[in-house]
Write an enzyme that holds these catalytic residues in place. Sequence first.
Site, PDB file in Angstrom:
ATOM      1  CB  SER A  12      18.372 -15.287  48.073  1.00 60.67           C
ATOM      2  OG  SER A  12      19.761 -15.139  47.867  1.00 60.67           O
ATOM      3  CG  HIS A  38      14.153 -16.337  49.554  1.00 65.06           C
ATOM      4  ND1 HIS A  38      14.055 -16.593  48.198  1.00 65.06           N
ATOM      5  CD2 HIS A  38      14.783 -15.130  49.654  1.00 65.06           C
ATOM      6  CE1 HIS A  38      14.595 -15.599  47.522  1.00 65.06           C
ATOM      7  NE2 HIS A  38      15.038 -14.700  48.388  1.00 65.06           N
ATOM      8  CD  GLU A  55      11.814 -19.348  46.669  1.00 65.01           C
ATOM      9  OE1 GLU A  55      11.750 -20.139  45.709  1.00 65.01           O
ATOM     10  OE2 GLU A  55      12.856 -18.721  46.960  1.00 65.01           O
ATOM     11  CG  ASN A  98      16.476 -15.827  43.623  1.00 63.58           C
ATOM     12  OD1 ASN A  98      15.795 -14.975  43.070  1.00 63.58           O
ATOM     13  ND2 ASN A  98      16.984 -15.639  44.827  1.00 63.58           N
TER      14      ASN A  98
END
Length: 282
Positions: A118, A139, A151, A189
């Site tokens: 992540s 991800h 992602e 994130n």
Amino acid sequence: MIRKVGIVGFGTMGSGIAQVCLESQYEVVVFEKEEKYFERGLSIIQKNWNRSISKGKMTEEEKAGCENRLYPTTDMNRLAEVDYVIEAVTENLELKKQIFKALDEIVDKNTVLASNTSGLSITEMASVVSNPSRVMGCHFFNPVPVMKLVELIRSYDTSEETYETSKQLMESLGKETIDVKESPLFAVNRILVPMINEAILVLQEGIASAEDIDKGMKLGANHPIGPLALADLIGLDTLLFVQDSLYEETQDSKYRAALLLRKLVRAGHLGRKTGKGFYEYR
């Protein structure tokens, strides 16, 4: 053409990735270091399939077909037969590098090696592989069977062919992808984690209660879940690790973790998984 997918790690993310691959007609070889680690992952998948059957979204025959395409193994050499590998172990860069180095000696030279990290460096993982152009970041988001986004993160050396192969695979799983350049925590994130941290600071400073912070973001920003409830769902220890990683990578003071978050983790109040975080759970 990808027919068989390999997955390293069968925890929450690995089992979710396995489930969507199986449901998309791929054969799946899952590697874990010990047999005992398969039990929880399999129970999660079975629970999801049984729920789908009860809702008429899946038949018993389809479930049986998925089960027959799943090959759990504690022998990493079984991954030699796969066309694409997704690593989904815990967020530990050194562990991931060890796995990539081992995979590099096992799989075919054209097999893509992808990480579900992540936010860790895909470029550093690729540095231990003889051909870093075949390393990719993929991800997924939790829960994998529900969340549509993946992602796609290129390392410094990722080839266009590796990227396109990865994109096609993700789309065949029913996922939407975004193209992200490597940076600390990537894109989603990088935005989400500081937002949650800011919500914790608002609580820490006594500006509003946890309930009102979450209510404000749900009704005022149209978020499906409040940031503090989301933090509890993610796990406060995981959130702190990610926040600290972002700060260490950037050395930017705006990314320092809220003291309240650190206190809760030190107290062992990690959110839903421990029954207490910003809220209490029964």
